[in-house]
Design a protein around this motif. Structure first.
Motif, PDB file in Angstrom:
ATOM      1  N   ASP A 135      -4.423  -7.534  34.525  1.00  0.00           N
ATOM      2  CA  ASP A 135      -3.831  -7.337  35.851  1.00  0.00           C
ATOM      3  C   ASP A 135      -3.463  -8.678  36.475  1.00  0.00           C
ATOM      4  N   GLY A 136      -4.378  -9.642  36.430  1.00  0.00           N
ATOM      5  CA  GLY A 136      -4.086 -10.949  37.015  1.00  0.00           C
ATOM      6  C   GLY A 136      -2.994 -11.688  36.278  1.00  0.00           C
ATOM      7  N   LEU A 137      -2.996 -11.638  34.939  1.00  0.00           N
ATOM      8  CA  LEU A 137      -1.954 -12.310  34.170  1.00  0.00           C
ATOM      9  C   LEU A 137      -0.576 -11.700  34.437  1.00  0.00           C
ATOM     10  N   ALA A 138      -0.525 -10.368  34.536  1.00  0.00           N
ATOM     11  CA  ALA A 138       0.764  -9.718  34.803  1.00  0.00           C
ATOM     12  C   ALA A 138       1.295 -10.120  36.175  1.00  0.00           C
ATOM     13  N   LYS A 139       0.424 -10.250  37.143  1.00  0.00           N
ATOM     14  CA  LYS A 139       0.856 -10.703  38.465  1.00  0.00           C
ATOM     15  C   LYS A 139       1.369 -12.137  38.395  1.00  0.00           C
ATOM     16  N   ALA A 140       0.670 -12.974  37.629  1.00  0.00           N
ATOM     17  CA  ALA A 140       1.110 -14.361  37.478  1.00  0.00           C
ATOM     18  C   ALA A 140       2.464 -14.437  36.778  1.00  0.00           C
ATOM     19  N   ARG A 141       2.647 -13.619  35.729  1.00  0.00           N
ATOM     20  CA  ARG A 141       3.935 -13.595  35.027  1.00  0.00           C
ATOM     21  C   ARG A 141       5.050 -13.178  35.977  1.00  0.00           C
ATOM     22  N   GLN A 142       4.772 -12.178  36.796  1.00  0.00           N
ATOM     23  CA  GLN A 142       5.784 -11.687  37.730  1.00  0.00           C
ATOM     24  C   GLN A 142       6.162 -12.759  38.749  1.00  0.00           C
ATOM     25  N   LEU A 143       5.164 -13.443  39.306  1.00  0.00           N
ATOM     26  CA  LEU A 143       5.437 -14.486  40.294  1.00  0.00           C
ATOM     27  C   LEU A 143       6.162 -15.672  39.681  1.00  0.00           C
ATOM     28  N   ALA A 144       5.926 -15.926  38.381  1.00  0.00           N
ATOM     29  CA  ALA A 144       6.575 -17.048  37.697  1.00  0.00           C
ATOM     30  C   ALA A 144       7.942 -16.676  37.134  1.00  0.00           C
ATOM     31  N   GLY A 145       8.350 -15.432  37.292  1.00  0.00           N
ATOM     32  CA  GLY A 145       9.634 -14.990  36.744  1.00  0.00           C
ATOM     33  C   GLY A 145       9.645 -14.910  35.236  1.00  0.00           C
ATOM     34  N   ASN A 170      -7.044   1.249  38.275  1.00  0.00           N
ATOM     35  CA  ASN A 170      -6.622   1.657  39.615  1.00  0.00           C
ATOM     36  C   ASN A 170      -5.507   0.767  40.128  1.00  0.00           C
ATOM     37  N   ASN A 171      -5.573  -0.520  39.814  1.00  0.00           N
ATOM     38  CA  ASN A 171      -4.521  -1.454  40.237  1.00  0.00           C
ATOM     39  C   ASN A 171      -3.316  -1.415  39.309  1.00  0.00           C
ATOM     40  N   LEU A 172      -3.565  -1.372  38.004  1.00  0.00           N
ATOM     41  CA  LEU A 172      -2.466  -1.405  37.037  1.00  0.00           C
ATOM     42  C   LEU A 172      -1.555  -0.192  37.169  1.00  0.00           C
ATOM     43  N   GLY A 173      -2.147   0.981  37.324  1.00  0.00           N
ATOM     44  CA  GLY A 173      -1.344   2.195  37.386  1.00  0.00           C
ATOM     45  C   GLY A 173      -0.514   2.309  38.642  1.00  0.00           C
ATOM     46  N   ALA A 174      -0.891   1.571  39.671  1.00  0.00           N
ATOM     47  CA  ALA A 174      -0.163   1.632  40.939  1.00  0.00           C
ATOM     48  C   ALA A 174       0.944   0.591  41.035  1.00  0.00           C
ATOM     49  N   ALA A 175       1.221  -0.127  39.952  1.00  0.00           N
ATOM     50  CA  ALA A 175       2.225  -1.195  39.965  1.00  0.00           C
ATOM     51  C   ALA A 175       3.250  -0.947  38.871  1.00  0.00           C
ATOM     52  N   PRO A 176       4.219  -0.047  39.081  1.00  0.00           N
ATOM     53  CA  PRO A 176       5.188   0.280  38.027  1.00  0.00           C
ATOM     54  C   PRO A 176       6.073  -0.884  37.616  1.00  0.00           C
ATOM     55  N   ASP A 177       6.122  -1.939  38.450  1.00  0.00           N
ATOM     56  CA  ASP A 177       6.969  -3.088  38.116  1.00  0.00           C
ATOM     57  C   ASP A 177       6.212  -4.163  37.350  1.00  0.00           C
ATOM     58  N   ARG A 178       4.939  -3.901  36.995  1.00  0.00           N
ATOM     59  CA  ARG A 178       4.169  -4.849  36.186  1.00  0.00           C
ATOM     60  C   ARG A 178       3.765  -4.133  34.907  1.00  0.00           C
ATOM     61  N   PRO A 179       4.571  -4.259  33.858  1.00  0.00           N
ATOM     62  CA  PRO A 179       4.374  -3.433  32.657  1.00  0.00           C
ATOM     63  C   PRO A 179       3.277  -3.942  31.724  1.00  0.00           C
ATOM     64  N   VAL A 180       2.040  -3.656  32.057  1.00  0.00           N
ATOM     65  CA  VAL A 180       0.927  -3.980  31.173  1.00  0.00           C
ATOM     66  C   VAL A 180       0.744  -2.843  30.171  1.00  0.00           C
ATOM     67  N   ILE A 181       0.523  -3.194  28.910  1.00  0.00           N
ATOM     68  CA  ILE A 181       0.282  -2.203  27.862  1.00  0.00           C
ATOM     69  C   ILE A 181      -1.203  -2.184  27.548  1.00  0.00           C
ATOM     70  N   VAL A 182      -1.828  -1.048  27.756  1.00  0.00           N
ATOM     71  CA  VAL A 182      -3.238  -0.847  27.448  1.00  0.00           C
ATOM     72  C   VAL A 182      -3.332  -0.129  26.108  1.00  0.00           C
ATOM     73  N   VAL A 183      -3.856  -0.805  25.114  1.00  0.00           N
ATOM     74  CA  VAL A 183      -4.057  -0.188  23.803  1.00  0.00           C
ATOM     75  C   VAL A 183      -5.491   0.320  23.761  1.00  0.00           C
ATOM     76  N   LEU A 184      -5.643   1.629  23.831  1.00  0.00           N
ATOM     77  CA  LEU A 184      -6.959   2.252  23.829  1.00  0.00           C
ATOM     78  C   LEU A 184      -7.382   2.517  22.390  1.00  0.00           C
ATOM     79  N   ASN A 185      -8.286   1.697  21.901  1.00  0.00           N
ATOM     80  CA  ASN A 185      -8.796   1.836  20.532  1.00  0.00           C
ATOM     81  C   ASN A 185      -9.948   2.838  20.548  1.00  0.00           C
ATOM     82  N   ASP A 186      -9.653   4.071  20.220  1.00  0.00           N
ATOM     83  CA  ASP A 186     -10.603   5.177  20.355  1.00  0.00           C
ATOM     84  C   ASP A 186     -11.238   5.476  18.998  1.00  0.00           C
ATOM     85  N   ASN A 187     -12.487   5.008  18.824  1.00  0.00           N
ATOM     86  CA  ASN A 187     -13.221   5.360  17.608  1.00  0.00           C
ATOM     87  C   ASN A 187     -14.461   6.180  17.925  1.00  0.00           C
ATOM     88  N   ALA A 188     -14.556   6.645  19.188  1.00  0.00           N
ATOM     89  CA  ALA A 188     -15.637   7.521  19.649  1.00  0.00           C
ATOM     90  C   ALA A 188     -17.003   6.850  19.602  1.00  0.00           C
TER      91      ALA A 188
END
Length: 634
Positions: A135-145, A170-188
């Protein structure tokens, strides 16, 4: 093409050619299956020989290959939550040759390391943090263009049970202009099978979605390893604002690459649900030994069994047996684990008393406050966690347990130096933090007999919270006391009352041996074990005031801890006896052997002896130091 990755081209010819992400991207797709097989063989050969995290990495081979082929690290940022599943990432970024010294002093770290590679961005190996970094890195990328730089966070289903992960979602999903990709590695699994409502939701997705095929334009077709999402936003992630892609077969590279490309091109927050098998390709890690294969020592690669059986029990094993014995005698004793029943010794209690053991997932904060609720309900909870992980719940210890004076016992495994897991796993701050908690009593057993005795005293204490700490090590021989003075055990006494050596926990043994060495120099030494080390017992203050020099020996940082507490207690009592604090330095310590790190910090017999000799021989001279009479006869 340079062939300098593994240093074993005759054994791993294909892997040896892949000396970086670009070389991997240039590899023809038809060679990827063979490369994956070589990586698994490499991991088995190296990790079983030196120890490390085996199961998590065997399960992420194809996923890591796909990530490095779709994304351009380090231009794109790959974040690995917890980090113990990053061995394949290390191999693919040119560090395979270092695996012979994995987790050894001066060798390759068992976690991502910023000092090792520009491809490693975070090295905190505590779970559930990667999404916050993202979340913080995506915000930094956005501010840096820098919108062309993807941010990808790989998080396991076990780590997703942690509260921090949901704060970030909660923060990531509410920011459609910050495209973070969450890779959910589900091995149970985390260590043990993943528990809770989220595990049920993911299980439903795996079962109900598999084979449906529809729902996402451009999703890979069924039968090729990737399946489309449920229609009409029926996943929790979609309700939070994410695009949901999956479940995807985490061992099918073409499907993984295609789905990751879709997620990248959506340009919005996305969850890619990847289903993997922990320990993939190694029968012991996929079968009954799956939990044991999460992290291994040196093992026989054919059987998965330890190469050499332990001759003496560990501290964890002694605790496990005694807690069961206490559970038999006290029906109010219950246990709590944060996803680690096996490593913390609670698995045995869980089997014996399944209704009295609660796995809350990787959620230490919730574990502590839930324990407070159990205590309010008339029970005595025992919260078993690694010392380093209790750091995450200090606020809850302070405000939810101690403020209410609740009888909760914290059992801190891996206290002090843990060794090969490195700076984030050394349990070297617990005495500092817990010493600031009003009404909390802390014990540090020196041997197995004292562990049993102190644990029994702790669960019998109804006046407020208690804690016990012990290291990741085998238990040595019992060290009997000459006699007990109040709560303090006197272990050794020779000559005059020149020096009082205060040995904390297992370091009391080294203090006794050092006392014998000091006697050869004509120095009289009394060695004591406070047993209950915080708050400082009044009996210890009295004994200290009756000596010319006090030296405290502990495997906690010098900032705070027992030495600082003893110094403060003596000052409050008006005693002028000088105090030498022998403890760990106040900086992050690298990985290495426990014995080697303790030796470097001077916490061995020789180190204690030399430090005391130096203090005795430095002005003011020992003979000139005043002696304050003890308040009680000893």
């Amino acid at each position: 093409m340079t062939t300098a990755n593994t240093a074993c081209p005759e054994l791993f010819p294909l892997l040896d050619e892949v000396c970086g992400p670009k070389a991997l991207r240039d590899l023809p797709p038809g060679m990827l299956t063979a490369l994956a097989a070589e990586i698994r063989a490499f991991l088995l050969a190296k990790v079983t020989a030196v120890g490390g995290h085996l199961g998590p990495n065997l399960g992420t081979v194809e996923l890591t290959l796909a990530l490095h082929r779709v994304f351009d690290s380090p231009h794109d940022t790959l974040l690995f939550d917890t980090g113990h599943q990053a061995y394949v990432h290390k191999i693919l970024t040119g560090r395979a040759a270092g695996f012979g010294s994995l987790r050894q002093a001066g060798g390759l770290s068992g976690y991502p390391s910023r000092a090792e590679s520009v491809h490693d961005v975070i090295e905190n190996s505590h779970a559930s943090t990667a999404l916050g970094y993202a979340d913080g890195l995506a915000k930094a990328r956005q501010l840096a263009g820098e919108g062309d730089r993807a941010v990808v966070a790989v998080v396991g289903d076990g780590a997703l049970t942690g509260g921090m992960a949901w704060e970030a979602l909660n923060n990531l999903g509410a920011a459609p202009d910050r495209p973070v990709i969450v890779v959910l590695n589900d091995n149970a699994r985390s260590y043990a099978p993943t528990v809770g409502a989220l595990a049920h939701h993911l299980r439903r997705l795996r079962v109900e979605v598999r084979g449906s095929g529809g729902g996402c334009p451009g999703a890979p077709a069924p039968g090729r390893g990737a399946i489309g999402p449920l229609p009409a936003a029926r996943t929790l992630f979609e309700l939070l604002g994410f695009a949901y892609l999956g479940p995807v077969d985490g061992h099918h590279i073409p499907a993984l690459e295609e789905t990751l490309c879709i997620a990248r091109d959506l340009r919005m927050p996305a969850v890619v649900h990847v289903v993997t098998v922990k320990g993939k390709g190694y029968a012991p890690a996929e079968g009954d030994l799956a939990e044991c294969m999460h992290a291994v020592g040196v093992i026989d690669p054919q059987t998965g069994r330890p190469a050499q059986a332990a001759a003496v029990p560990t501290w964890t094993q002694v605790f496990a047996g005694e807690l069961c014995a206490l559970g038999e005698r006290h029906e109010d004793v219950v246990a709590i684990t944060a996803a680690m029943p096996g490593p913390t010794g609670l698995a045995r209690f869980q089997r014996r008393f399944p209704d009295r053991c609660f796995d809350v997932g990787i959620a230490e904060q919730h574990a502590v406050t839930s324990a407070a609720g159990l205590a309010m309900g008339g029970l005595h909870p025992v919260v078993a966690v690694y010392a380093t992980f209790l750091n995450r719940a200090i606020d809850q210890v302070l405000m939810d347990v101690a403020l209410h004076r609740l009888p909760v016992t914290f059992v801190l495994d891996r206290a002090g130096i843990t060794g090969p897991d490195g700076p984030s796993h050394h349990g070297m701050w617990d005495l500092t933090f817990l010493g600031a908690v009003p009404g909390l009593r802390v014990a540090a057993p020196r041997d197995a007999a004292q562990l049993r005795e102190l644990l029994a005293e702790a669960v019998a204490d109804t006046s407020g919270p208690t804690a016990l700490r012990f290291p990741k090590a085998s238990v040595g021989a019992d060290l009997p006391a000459l006699r007990r003075h109040g709560v303090v055990d006197i272990l050794h006494r020779t000559g005059d009352r020149d020096v009082l050596l205060v040995g904390i926990g297992p370091l009391a043994g080294a203090a006794c041996t050092a006392a014998a060495d000091l006697a050869a120099h004509g120095i009289g030494v009394t060695v004591v074990d406070p047993r209950w080390v915080l708050p400082v017992p009044a009996e210890l203050t009295d004994l200290a005031a009756g000596h010319r020099l006090v030296a405290t020996v502990e495997d906690n940082t010098r900032c705070g801890g027992i030495g600082a507490a003893v110094t403060r207690a003596l000052a409050d009592a008006g005693a002028t006896v000088p105090v030498q604090v022998l403890a760990l330095p106040g900086h992050f310590l690298p990985h290495g052997s426990r014995a080697g790190i303790l030796a470097a910090a001077g916490l061995t017999t020789d180190g204690i002896t030399q430090r005391v000799l130096g203090a005795v021989n430095s002005p003011p001279a020992l003979a000139e130091a005043p002696v304050t009479p003890a308040k009680r006869p000893v």
